[in-house]
Structure formats: structure tokens, C-alpha cells
Design a protein around this motif. Structure first.
Motif, PDB file in Angstrom:
ATOM      1  N   VAL A  57      16.219  -6.000   6.823  1.00  0.00           N
ATOM      2  CA  VAL A  57      16.013  -7.097   5.515  1.00  0.00           C
ATOM      3  C   VAL A  57      14.832  -7.643   6.104  1.00  0.00           C
ATOM      4  O   VAL A  57      14.612  -8.116   7.290  1.00  0.00           O
ATOM      5  CB  VAL A  57      17.198  -8.084   5.652  1.00  0.00           C
ATOM      6  N   ARG A  58      13.604  -7.620   5.106  1.00  0.00           N
ATOM      7  CA  ARG A  58      12.524  -8.339   5.640  1.00  0.00           C
ATOM      8  C   ARG A  58      12.158  -9.747   4.863  1.00  0.00           C
ATOM      9  O   ARG A  58      12.868  -9.839   3.875  1.00  0.00           O
ATOM     10  CB  ARG A  58      11.325  -7.452   5.347  1.00  0.00           C
ATOM     11  N   GLU A  59      11.260 -10.450   5.268  1.00  0.00           N
ATOM     12  CA  GLU A  59      11.147 -11.678   4.499  1.00  0.00           C
ATOM     13  C   GLU A  59       9.452 -11.671   4.342  1.00  0.00           C
ATOM     14  O   GLU A  59       8.769 -11.600   5.058  1.00  0.00           O
ATOM     15  CB  GLU A  59      11.224 -12.873   5.266  1.00  0.00           C
TER      16      GLU A  59
ATOM     17  N   TYR B 265       0.674  -1.229   0.164  1.00  0.00           N
ATOM     18  CA  TYR B 265       0.062   0.147   0.134  1.00  0.00           C
ATOM     19  C   TYR B 265       0.777   1.502  -0.019  1.00  0.00           C
ATOM     20  O   TYR B 265       2.155   1.242   0.298  1.00  0.00           O
ATOM     21  CB  TYR B 265      -0.901   0.009   1.287  1.00  0.00           C
ATOM     22  N   VAL B 266       0.332   2.314  -0.318  1.00  0.00           N
ATOM     23  CA  VAL B 266       1.107   3.649  -0.349  1.00  0.00           C
ATOM     24  C   VAL B 266       0.458   4.724   0.712  1.00  0.00           C
ATOM     25  O   VAL B 266      -0.989   4.817   0.341  1.00  0.00           O
ATOM     26  CB  VAL B 266       1.086   4.277  -1.819  1.00  0.00           C
ATOM     27  N   ASP B 267       1.094   5.080   1.415  1.00  0.00           N
ATOM     28  CA  ASP B 267       0.527   6.079   2.434  1.00  0.00           C
ATOM     29  C   ASP B 267       0.176   7.560   1.851  1.00  0.00           C
ATOM     30  O   ASP B 267       0.770   7.741   0.756  1.00  0.00           O
ATOM     31  CB  ASP B 267       1.165   6.004   3.867  1.00  0.00           C
ATOM     32  N   LYS B 268      -0.279   8.453   2.670  1.00  0.00           N
ATOM     33  CA  LYS B 268      -0.552   9.676   2.078  1.00  0.00           C
ATOM     34  C   LYS B 268       0.666  10.598   1.815  1.00  0.00           C
ATOM     35  O   LYS B 268       0.738  11.413   0.824  1.00  0.00           O
ATOM     36  CB  LYS B 268      -1.455  10.376   3.152  1.00  0.00           C
ATOM     37  N   LEU B 269       1.983   9.939   2.395  1.00  0.00           N
ATOM     38  CA  LEU B 269       2.943  10.938   2.165  1.00  0.00           C
ATOM     39  C   LEU B 269       3.666  10.263   1.035  1.00  0.00           C
ATOM     40  O   LEU B 269       4.795  10.672   0.749  1.00  0.00           O
ATOM     41  CB  LEU B 269       3.868  10.623   3.363  1.00  0.00           C
ATOM     42  N   GLY B 270       3.393   9.013   0.324  1.00  0.00           N
ATOM     43  CA  GLY B 270       3.936   8.543  -0.687  1.00  0.00           C
ATOM     44  C   GLY B 270       4.799   7.368  -0.527  1.00  0.00           C
ATOM     45  O   GLY B 270       5.384   6.919  -1.246  1.00  0.00           O
ATOM     46  N   GLY B 271       5.213   7.014   0.848  1.00  0.00           N
ATOM     47  CA  GLY B 271       5.781   6.151   1.238  1.00  0.00           C
ATOM     48  C   GLY B 271       5.145   4.743   0.940  1.00  0.00           C
ATOM     49  O   GLY B 271       3.981   4.675   1.310  1.00  0.00           O
ATOM     50  N   GLU B 272       5.761   3.824   0.734  1.00  0.00           N
ATOM     51  CA  GLU B 272       5.079   2.494   0.463  1.00  0.00           C
ATOM     52  C   GLU B 272       4.907   1.513   1.973  1.00  0.00           C
ATOM     53  O   GLU B 272       6.025   1.687   2.720  1.00  0.00           O
ATOM     54  CB  GLU B 272       5.941   1.716  -0.357  1.00  0.00           C
ATOM     55  N   ILE B 273       3.800   1.198   2.255  1.00  0.00           N
ATOM     56  CA  ILE B 273       3.591   0.452   3.320  1.00  0.00           C
ATOM     57  C   ILE B 273       3.649  -1.141   2.996  1.00  0.00           C
ATOM     58  O   ILE B 273       2.692  -1.554   2.068  1.00  0.00           O
ATOM     59  CB  ILE B 273       2.400   0.842   3.940  1.00  0.00           C
ATOM     60  N   LEU B 274       4.357  -2.154   3.744  1.00  0.00           N
ATOM     61  CA  LEU B 274       4.518  -3.442   3.354  1.00  0.00           C
ATOM     62  C   LEU B 274       3.963  -4.232   4.436  1.00  0.00           C
ATOM     63  O   LEU B 274       4.591  -4.101   5.533  1.00  0.00           O
ATOM     64  CB  LEU B 274       5.879  -3.716   2.828  1.00  0.00           C
ATOM     65  N   TYR B 275       3.038  -4.779   4.256  1.00  0.00           N
ATOM     66  CA  TYR B 275       2.396  -5.896   5.030  1.00  0.00           C
ATOM     67  C   TYR B 275       2.578  -7.214   5.068  1.00  0.00           C
ATOM     68  O   TYR B 275       3.465  -7.419   3.752  1.00  0.00           O
ATOM     69  CB  TYR B 275       0.975  -5.857   5.061  1.00  0.00           C
ATOM     70  N   ASN B 276       2.767  -8.115   5.983  1.00  0.00           N
ATOM     71  CA  ASN B 276       3.203  -9.524   6.153  1.00  0.00           C
ATOM     72  C   ASN B 276       4.512  -9.776   5.696  1.00  0.00           C
ATOM     73  O   ASN B 276       4.852 -10.627   4.923  1.00  0.00           O
ATOM     74  CB  ASN B 276       2.134 -10.150   4.968  1.00  0.00           C
ATOM     75  N   THR B 277       5.386  -8.862   6.196  1.00  0.00           N
ATOM     76  CA  THR B 277       6.828  -9.160   5.828  1.00  0.00           C
ATOM     77  C   THR B 277       7.368  -9.062   7.108  1.00  0.00           C
ATOM     78  O   THR B 277       7.180  -8.163   8.145  1.00  0.00           O
ATOM     79  CB  THR B 277       7.440  -7.777   5.276  1.00  0.00           C
ATOM     80  N   ALA B 278       8.167 -10.395   7.556  1.00  0.00           N
ATOM     81  CA  ALA B 278       8.877 -10.570   8.792  1.00  0.00           C
ATOM     82  C   ALA B 278      10.435  -9.891   8.858  1.00  0.00           C
ATOM     83  O   ALA B 278      10.941  -9.928   7.878  1.00  0.00           O
ATOM     84  CB  ALA B 278       8.836 -11.932   9.301  1.00  0.00           C
ATOM     85  N   LEU B 279      10.698  -9.385  10.046  1.00  0.00           N
ATOM     86  CA  LEU B 279      12.127  -8.672  10.273  1.00  0.00           C
ATOM     87  C   LEU B 279      13.014  -9.773  10.385  1.00  0.00           C
ATOM     88  O   LEU B 279      12.902 -10.896  11.303  1.00  0.00           O
ATOM     89  CB  LEU B 279      11.772  -7.567  11.415  1.00  0.00           C
ATOM     90  N   LYS B 280      14.144  -9.832   9.504  1.00  0.00           N
ATOM     91  CA  LYS B 280      15.079 -10.855   9.672  1.00  0.00           C
ATOM     92  C   LYS B 280      16.451 -10.524  10.121  1.00  0.00           C
ATOM     93  O   LYS B 280      17.007 -11.230  10.744  1.00  0.00           O
ATOM     94  CB  LYS B 280      15.186 -11.666   8.386  1.00  0.00           C
ATOM     95  N   GLU B 281      16.552  -9.038   9.729  1.00  0.00           N
ATOM     96  CA  GLU B 281      17.957  -8.369  10.204  1.00  0.00           C
ATOM     97  C   GLU B 281      18.270  -6.934  10.061  1.00  0.00           C
ATOM     98  O   GLU B 281      17.369  -6.362   9.176  1.00  0.00           O
ATOM     99  CB  GLU B 281      18.958  -9.167   9.048  1.00  0.00           C
TER     100      GLU B 281
ATOM    101  N   LEU C  50      13.241  -8.815   1.078  1.00  0.00           N
ATOM    102  CA  LEU C  50      13.184  -7.451   0.845  1.00  0.00           C
ATOM    103  C   LEU C  50      14.174  -6.635   1.953  1.00  0.00           C
ATOM    104  O   LEU C  50      13.974  -6.744   2.973  1.00  0.00           O
ATOM    105  CB  LEU C  50      11.873  -7.020   0.954  1.00  0.00           C
ATOM    106  N   THR C  51      14.913  -5.860   1.120  1.00  0.00           N
ATOM    107  CA  THR C  51      15.864  -5.063   1.853  1.00  0.00           C
ATOM    108  C   THR C  51      15.204  -3.483   1.649  1.00  0.00           C
ATOM    109  O   THR C  51      14.773  -3.055   0.533  1.00  0.00           O
ATOM    110  CB  THR C  51      17.074  -4.892   1.364  1.00  0.00           C
ATOM    111  N   VAL C  52      14.972  -2.900   3.038  1.00  0.00           N
ATOM    112  CA  VAL C  52      14.534  -1.676   3.040  1.00  0.00           C
ATOM    113  C   VAL C  52      15.474  -0.714   3.689  1.00  0.00           C
ATOM    114  O   VAL C  52      16.004  -0.970   4.807  1.00  0.00           O
ATOM    115  CB  VAL C  52      13.149  -1.466   4.026  1.00  0.00           C
ATOM    116  N   TYR C  53      15.934   0.234   2.815  1.00  0.00           N
ATOM    117  CA  TYR C  53      17.050   1.343   3.481  1.00  0.00           C
ATOM    118  C   TYR C  53      16.353   2.523   4.130  1.00  0.00           C
ATOM    119  O   TYR C  53      15.321   2.933   3.927  1.00  0.00           O
ATOM    120  CB  TYR C  53      17.943   2.000   2.402  1.00  0.00           C
TER     121      TYR C  53
END
Length: 313
Positions: free
Chosen positions: A36-38, A7-23, A45-48
Motif C-alpha cells: 500500500v502506497r501513499e 510513467y511507463v517503462d519499456k516493458l509496459g509496467g507503470e512506474i509511480l514516483y512520489n509514493t510512500a510505502l505505508k504497508e 494506492l494498492t499495488v499487487y
């Protein structure tokens, strides 16, 4: 394979659901700069994050290995399935202090009618048929006493006369054979179905009836108005299962919600709020419903303002 929802929030940032934190990722100076998400399909998926990462991953009530140190061998949990302590594990790996608290919030409750959370007015015994607590205490106090007695379940003994809807529903369900809760025409017969010593339960029941007649709980101090008689003709034991609802301890943070190391220094650009950072919130018990929600809201706001360079208050 289920797809991860984006999903995309009102500020234009992407919201990613159902992703587990791995690192958690850090640069050469130890500053956190991503994660790093799974996804559900197993892909990574790597998010910076230039300004920082806020951990709000909840507690560890679904992680039976982490909960194994508490005196409850078998339990279920009503918390999200994602509450497995992934934020604690990831932060610990980069040097964060994870305080292992000696307590945990366990509520012994009936799966039939919810007894144990609100309707704690009658006779509650452990799996040996012993009374161990003032049943009208706060739910944590009742459950903690059962757990500390070495019991993996509790039993609410009733003849259906208490003026509470939950008790009456559970009683009627057992009498009608619509639940697995045992029903009998005597305390001895009830004890046999519960799997405890009939003599022990009978002695507990007789003593409780004596206190009801006196109108004074000489053993545990329950107020007289909650000493309800249990006279039959049918007796029901509502099984109360241990349910882990809130975990204590977690990442140590400062007043700015920054995650700290064992030496008291902070990990740059790493923040935490909510149950993942419950250190300092609890002593020997969970004081009242909603405590963990309050800290999540307060420190979540602090962390959000800190990571966006706003005044904290």
C-alpha cells in the motif's frame, strides 16, 4: 496539491514516483503479495505483486527519532527526504528482523566551504576547544571522535595558510564577514566567539604549535607533512556541523537478498537491497566512500534476478 507522476517503462509496467510505502500485504500463508502506497495528495494506492516485492527504500537518516540513539543531538542530512525508514517499519510489522546497529555514518562538515570531507589537514577541535583526533584520518574517523567526545559540532582552526582551496575559501569568507564563522586577532578572542573556554583553546593551540615545530604529532600521529603552522595574524574557526549520510543495520537478508525473520527463516516473496538492508555490511565504522552503493548494486541485481526466477549469478 502536487500530482504524483506516472510513467511507463519499456516493458509496459507503470512506474509511480512520489509514493510512500505505508504497508506490505501478505496472504494467509504469510507470502508478500503487494504493498500500500501513499501519494502526495494523501490518497492511497494498492499495488499487487505476484512474484514478490523488492524493498529499496534507503535508510533512516531523515528520521530523527530513529537516529536519536546516537551521540549527536543535532544534525542535518544530505540524503533524500524520503529516507525515513519506511521500508524497515513496514517489514518489521510483518515479522522481519530489523537489526538496530550501534553505529551510524556522521560527517562533521562546514556549511560554508565543505571542510571535514576532504580538507582535514589543520587543527580540528570539539566544542570545548579540545583536540581529539588525527585530523588527516578518514572523514568518518574524525567525525566519530568528535561525536564520542560528546560534542555536537567541531571547529576547524585556521589562519588561512593551508594549501587547500576549501580552507582558503572559508577563511576569506569569515575575514570578509560573508559567513557566520568567527574571526579574531587572537586565540583568546576566537575562543570567546566560539563559546568555549579561552584557556582550554589556548592550551590546545599552544600544544599543536609545539608539535608543528617538532614535526612529530606525539598526541595523535598525524603525518608530518600535514602539520601546517597556524600563525595568524587573523584566526578563523570554521564551524563543522554533524551531517548524517549513511545509516547502518536494517533488514537482515540472506545471500539471495530474501528478507529474514528473527528465527532465520525467510519471508516468502520479500526481498531487500541497499541501505534498507545494511545488516552485516559494517562493523564499528563506515570503511570508505561508496560502500553502500556497492551493496545496493550487487544485491539489487540479485533481488531482481531472484524475483524473476533467473539464475542469481
Amino acid at each position: 496539491t502536487p500530482l504524483t507522476h506516472h510513467y511507463v517503462d519499456k516493458l509496459g509496467g507503470e512506474i509511480l514516483y512520489n509514493t510512500a510505502l505505508k504497508e506490505l500485504l501478505t496472504d494467509e500463508n504469510g507470502t508478500v503479495n503487494g504493498a500500500v502506497r501513499e501519494k502526495l495528495d494523501g490518497s492511497k494506492l494498492t499495488v499487487y505483486a505476484k512474484k514478490g516485492v523488492i524493498l529499496a527504500t534507503g535508510g533512516y537518516s531523515r528520521n530523527k527519532e530513529m537516529c536519536a540513539r546516537y551521540p549527536v543531538a543535532h544534525y542535518f542530512s544530505t540524503t533524500p527526504k524520503s529516507n525515513v525508514g519506511e521500508g524497515l517499519i513496514a517489514a518489521e510489522k510483518i515479522g522481519a528482523r530489523n537489526f538496530v546497529h550501534p553505529g551510524i555514518q556522521v560527517v562533521y562538515t562546514s556549511l560554508t566551504c565543505g571542510i571535514g570531507i576532504n580538507d582535514e589537514s589543520g587543527l580540528i577541535v570539539n566544542d570545548r576547544g579540545e583536540r581529539v583526533v588525527n585530523e588527516w584520518s578518514y572523514q568518518y574517523t574524525v567525525s566519530d571522535a568528535i561525536a564520542r567526545s560528546g560534542s555536537n559540532c567541531g571547529w576547524y582552526i585556521t589562519s588561512g595558510k593551508e594549501p587547500y582551496g576549501g580552507v582558503q575559501y572559508g577563511y576569506k569568507s569569515a575575514v570578509a564577514g560573508k559567513s557566520k564563522d568567527p574571526c579574531a586577532t587572537s586565540i583568546e578572542g576566537l575562543a570567546k566567539k566560539m563559546g568555549c573556554d579561552p584557556a582550554t583553546l589556548q592550551a590546545t593551540y599552544d600544544r599543536y604549535c609545539e608539535l608543528v615545530e617538532k614535526g612529530v604529532d606525539e598526541d595523535f600521529g598525524k603525518p608530518a607533512e600535514f602539520l601546517h603552522p597556524i600563525k595568524g595574524p587573523k584566526f578563523v574557526a570554521l564551524r563543522m556541523h554533524p551531517c548524517v549520510t549513511v545509516t547502518f543495520g536494517g533488514l537482515e537478508t540472506d545471500v539471495s537478498a530474501r528478507v529474514m525473520k528473527p528465527d532465520g527463516s525467510v519471508i516468502p516473496h520479500l526481498y531487500a537491497a541497499g541501505e534498507v538492508a545494511g545488516t552485516g555490511m559494517y562493523g564499528t565504522q563506515y570503511p570508505t566512500c561508496g560502500t553502500s552503493i556497492g551493496s545496493a548494486l550487487f544485491y539489487g541485481r540479485i533481488a531482481g534476478r531472484a524475483v524473476t526466477n533467473q539464475a542469481l549469478l
